[in-house]
Design a protein around this motif. Structure first.
Motif, PDB file in Angstrom:
ATOM      1  N   GLY A 191      39.857  55.783  48.353  1.00 22.67           N
ATOM      2  CA  GLY A 191      41.066  55.752  47.553  1.00 22.67           C
ATOM      3  C   GLY A 191      40.936  54.497  46.168  1.00 22.67           C
ATOM      4  O   GLY A 191      39.731  54.022  46.424  1.00 22.67           O
ATOM      5  N   ALA A 192      42.370  54.467  45.804  1.00 23.20           N
ATOM      6  CA  ALA A 192      41.705  53.126  44.673  1.00 23.20           C
ATOM      7  C   ALA A 192      41.456  51.839  44.877  1.00 23.20           C
ATOM      8  O   ALA A 192      41.748  51.019  45.538  1.00 23.20           O
ATOM      9  CB  ALA A 192      43.542  53.325  43.677  1.00 23.20           C
ATOM     10  N   MET A 193      40.722  51.387  43.982  1.00 23.60           N
ATOM     11  CA  MET A 193      40.696  49.363  44.299  1.00 23.60           C
ATOM     12  C   MET A 193      41.777  48.972  43.562  1.00 23.60           C
ATOM     13  O   MET A 193      42.479  48.101  43.681  1.00 23.60           O
ATOM     14  CB  MET A 193      39.229  49.297  43.942  1.00 23.60           C
ATOM     15  CG  MET A 193      38.774  47.678  44.398  1.00 23.60           C
ATOM     16  SD  MET A 193      38.687  46.956  45.961  1.00 23.60           S
ATOM     17  CE  MET A 193      37.447  47.610  46.782  1.00 23.60           C
TER      18      MET A 193
ATOM     19  N   ALA B 255      39.008  43.568  38.317  1.00 23.86           N
ATOM     20  CA  ALA B 255      38.399  43.615  39.667  1.00 23.86           C
ATOM     21  C   ALA B 255      37.001  43.681  39.898  1.00 23.86           C
ATOM     22  O   ALA B 255      36.811  43.242  41.919  1.00 23.86           O
ATOM     23  CB  ALA B 255      38.779  45.043  40.348  1.00 23.86           C
ATOM     24  N   GLU B 256      36.492  44.071  38.817  1.00 28.59           N
ATOM     25  CA  GLU B 256      34.512  43.366  39.388  1.00 28.59           C
ATOM     26  C   GLU B 256      34.741  42.470  39.611  1.00 28.59           C
ATOM     27  O   GLU B 256      33.464  42.059  40.971  1.00 28.59           O
ATOM     28  CB  GLU B 256      34.667  44.538  38.740  1.00 28.59           C
ATOM     29  CG  GLU B 256      34.245  45.561  37.993  1.00 28.59           C
ATOM     30  CD  GLU B 256      35.361  46.196  37.575  1.00 28.59           C
ATOM     31  OE1 GLU B 256      35.666  47.872  37.985  1.00 28.59           O
ATOM     32  OE2 GLU B 256      36.185  45.615  36.721  1.00 28.59           O
TER      33      GLU B 256
ATOM     34  N   ASP C 219      37.286  38.523  50.310  1.00 30.82           N
ATOM     35  CA  ASP C 219      37.946  38.202  51.178  1.00 30.82           C
ATOM     36  C   ASP C 219      38.438  39.453  50.159  1.00 30.82           C
ATOM     37  O   ASP C 219      39.093  40.736  51.189  1.00 30.82           O
ATOM     38  CB  ASP C 219      38.356  37.527  51.484  1.00 30.82           C
ATOM     39  CG  ASP C 219      39.028  36.466  50.158  1.00 30.82           C
ATOM     40  OD1 ASP C 219      38.751  36.389  49.041  1.00 30.82           O
ATOM     41  OD2 ASP C 219      40.516  35.738  50.493  1.00 30.82           O
ATOM     42  N   TRP C 220      39.341  39.510  49.762  1.00 26.76           N
ATOM     43  CA  TRP C 220      40.346  40.526  49.464  1.00 26.76           C
ATOM     44  C   TRP C 220      39.186  41.868  49.138  1.00 26.76           C
ATOM     45  O   TRP C 220      40.059  42.697  49.652  1.00 26.76           O
ATOM     46  CB  TRP C 220      40.767  40.572  47.521  1.00 26.76           C
ATOM     47  CG  TRP C 220      41.443  38.930  47.354  1.00 26.76           C
ATOM     48  CD1 TRP C 220      41.895  37.850  48.328  1.00 26.76           C
ATOM     49  CD2 TRP C 220      42.362  37.956  45.808  1.00 26.76           C
ATOM     50  NE1 TRP C 220      42.738  37.033  48.389  1.00 26.76           N
ATOM     51  CE2 TRP C 220      43.563  36.980  46.634  1.00 26.76           C
ATOM     52  CE3 TRP C 220      42.004  38.463  44.762  1.00 26.76           C
ATOM     53  CZ2 TRP C 220      44.082  36.326  45.223  1.00 26.76           C
ATOM     54  CZ3 TRP C 220      42.945  37.425  44.151  1.00 26.76           C
ATOM     55  CH2 TRP C 220      43.429  36.388  44.560  1.00 26.76           C
ATOM     56  N   ILE C 221      38.791  41.560  48.264  1.00 28.78           N
ATOM     57  CA  ILE C 221      37.860  42.397  48.245  1.00 28.78           C
ATOM     58  C   ILE C 221      37.845  43.242  49.579  1.00 28.78           C
ATOM     59  O   ILE C 221      37.361  45.042  49.925  1.00 28.78           O
ATOM     60  CB  ILE C 221      36.395  43.070  47.706  1.00 28.78           C
ATOM     61  CG1 ILE C 221      36.762  42.287  45.977  1.00 28.78           C
ATOM     62  CG2 ILE C 221      35.682  44.258  47.289  1.00 28.78           C
ATOM     63  CD1 ILE C 221      37.921  42.833  45.262  1.00 28.78           C
TER      64      ILE C 221
END
Length: 620
Positions: free
Chosen positions: A20-22, A37-38, A46-48
């Motif tokens: 789904g969405a990032m 976000a990139e 760690d979040w990604i």
């Protein structure tokens, strides 16, 4: 991934759940707005990794890398253009750590244009796509997915740049503003066939629309044999709920619609904006144990060519008329109050004097005036004069601009001048916002798109507009060659005629003629009579784009009131006599609503025409 078939085979034979969405999911988790976000693939991997893990645990069999906007053009907005390769490589590594042997990793490549006005460099975009794809492929993805392309032209360019780099599968997804059609006017049937021709293994839809609208679009689309279908809908439409922007579709609803998408032959189903791991969990549950359904294309009725209707103009436009004879445009701006009695009298007298069009500025100097669309329509109806309205890029977003132009078309006002517009901070409401969604080049192109029967969003219109589009030119600059190059870009964008800022001496007339003589469109030279010495001082020293020569300044020195206006008219008559040696197009600018001044100058032009015609006839 040795324990699983390669991605191409898995897509051809099976039914897969995507993730789904990032970005929207990260923002829901509290990531500050304004952070790209990139970049988090470097600063907070760690979040990604946690987002990927949640989607994997929810049942996703394909993980997209956190690289939708990881191209040079977009990263440059954050000063990260030097980290294109690193961000893409690290994003692949993060997804690969999570996927292990359980899921495929595909490199996400987003549209660079991303919904903006379609005005871009093919060469630059080709380089950007090649750079990003090379980094993703080097890092070891199982395939690539091209996402959220509103325009088939841009998607084709991306495929042409990337396909030669790899034999891995490439999925290509378009996004729709209107159900069933790309922004640049192609049906999905046309788009899918084109994408396959240019090397896409799969095609599909993502973003902007929810699952039911994507289903509706697919029901009316012929999908070429062998093309793998994918769908990544949003969680419904974004709307304001209890003071917050939210996506409406629940996870349960998303799961139900996944089964309907499967019935359309879709092999890969995931989610886009607004979707969460819970949405993907419901998709995975809905598809568990099911096999793909062969695509059953609809039998579309044979389409008859629909040509948008074009209304025929009964009178020549100023751009047409000026090629045959001297043509006069007079600017007479809308009032700043609600009383139009005096304005209509002036418009009537100008029309009687022989003007070919009355042009109305669009809140000139960023000062609030009566709508030029409304007043132009009244002028046309009550006086018979031809209105030519200015349109600035400043006051309306793209929605408002198209709406405004459609209104002008409905009123029969089809001659316009496109200008950038003075910034609001100089006007009477300095706290107002300056919109500038587009520049004047873009807006000229978009008006011409309406003339082709296509809306700004790419939707076909039932009628073609018939706008004749003017562009502005300021010759009173130190580097006139640069100004001419800018003018040439307006001509390339589709301008039909040029209107210049006022000039006040014969030498400037000759210079404007010399630098514009090779343009393929006519030029209307601007002349604005002076009203006083103080007026001349202001124009020369405080108003951008105007220069008053010393002899003219000396002629006006000490004059005011009616005497100054008479002197201003006489000076302008001399300029007109000089201008008519070089130009058939004259653009008179009425100062301070002193319409008798421009009416007298118009009569001067018409009297000279009659004398010249009589002289020609006597010689014959």
């Amino acid at each position: 991934m040795t324990s699983r078939p390669d991605l191409r085979r898995a897509l051809a034979d099976g039914l897969l759940t995507g993730d789904g969405a990032m970005s929207t999911y990260l923002y829901q988790q509290g990531i500050p707005v304004g952070v790209t976000a990139e970049e988090l693939s470097l600063s907070r991997p760690d979040w990604i990794e946690e987002v990927h893990r949640q989607y994997l645990e929810a049942g996703a069999e394909i993980l997209e890398t956190n690289t939708y906007g990881a191209n040079r053009e977009r990263l440059a907005r954050y000063g990260l253009e030097g980290k294109v390769s690193r961000i893409n490589r690290e994003s692949v590594a993060i997804a690969r750590r999570v996927a292990g042997e359980k899921a495929y990793v595909v490199g996400a490549v987003g549209s660079i244009n991303a919904g903006r006005v379609p005005n871009w460099s093919r060469a630059e975009y080709r380089d950007y796509y090649e750079e990003q794809a090379t980094a993703l492929l080097y890092a070891g993805v199982d395939g690539l997915i091209l996402e959220t392309f509103l325009d088939l032209e841009e998607l084709t360019l991306a495929l042409e740049a990337i396909r030669p780099l790899t034999d891995l599968p490439i999925l290509a997804n378009v996004a729709m503003l209107e159900v069933g059609r790309t922004r640049d006017g192609h049906t999905l049937t046309e788009a899918f066939a084109h994408m396959q021709k240019h090397g896409a293994d799969g095609a599909g839809l993502n973003c902007r629309l929810g699952p039911l609208e994507i289903q509706r679009a697919l029901e009316k689309t012929v999908v070429p044999e062998g093309l793998i279908l994918s769908a990544f809908p949003n969680a419904g439409r974004l709307g304001l709920t209890e003071g917050e922007f939210r996506y409406k579709s629940t996870p349960e609803y998303f799961g139900d619609r996944a089964r309907a998408l499967r019935e359309q032959g879709v092999r890969l189903i995931g989610g886009c904006c607004g979707t969460t791991p819970e949405h993907i969990r419901e998709v995975a549950r809905a598809l568990e144990g099911l096999s793909p359904v062969p695509r059953d294309n609809p039998e579309l009725p044979e389409e008859k060519e629909v040509r948008p209707r074009v209304e025929v103009r009964t009178r020549p436009t100023v751009a047409e008329k000026v090629r045959r004879e001297t043509t006069v445009i007079v600017e007479f701006d809308s009032p700043k109050d609600l009383d139009i009695t005096g304005y209509l009298r002036g418009a009537e007298e100008l029309n009687r004097a022989g003007v070919d069009a009355i042009t109305l500025a669009d809140n000139s100097m960023a000062t609030t005036r009566m709508s030029n669309m409304a007043l132009g329509s009244i002028v046309k109806e009550r006086t018979g004069a031809e209105p030519l309205v200015h349109i600035t890029c400043r006051d309306r977003n793209l929605i408002g601009q198209q709406s405004h132009l459609m209104g002008l078309h409905a009123l029969g006002i089809d001659q316009i001048l496109v200008v950038t517009g003075d910034p609001t901070r100089i006007g009477d409401l300095p706290g107002a916002s300056s919109i500038y969604d587009v520049n004047s080049f873009d807006l000229i192109r978009m008006v011409k798109q309406l003339n082709n029967g296509i809306s700004f969003s790419g939707k076909p219109l039932r009628q073609k507009a018939r706008f004749t589009v003017g562009a502005a030119f300021n010759p009173n600059v130190s580097r006139i060659e640069a100004a001419v190059r800018r003018l040439e870009k307006k001509v390339e964008a589709g301008a039909d005629f040029i209107m210049t800022q006022p000039v006040y001496d014969a030498e400037s007339m000759r210079k404007v003629h010399e630098v514009t003589r090779n343009l393929p469109i006519p030029v209307f030279i601007g002349i604005m009579p002076l009203t006083s010495h103080r007026n001349a001082l202001f124009l020369h020293n405080e108003l951008p784009g105007v220069k008053i020569p010393d002899p003219v300044m000396k002629r006006m020195e000490g004059l005011k009131g009616p005497e100054a206006r008479r002197a201003g008219v006489e000076l302008a008559k001399g300029l007109l006599d000089e201008a008519l040696r070089y130009f058939r197009g004259i653009y008179l600018i009425t100062p301070f609503h002193y319409w008798p001044m421009t009416a007298e100058l118009t009569r001067h032009i018409r009297d000279r025409q009659r004398r010249d015609q009589a002289a020609v006839m006597s010689r014959n």
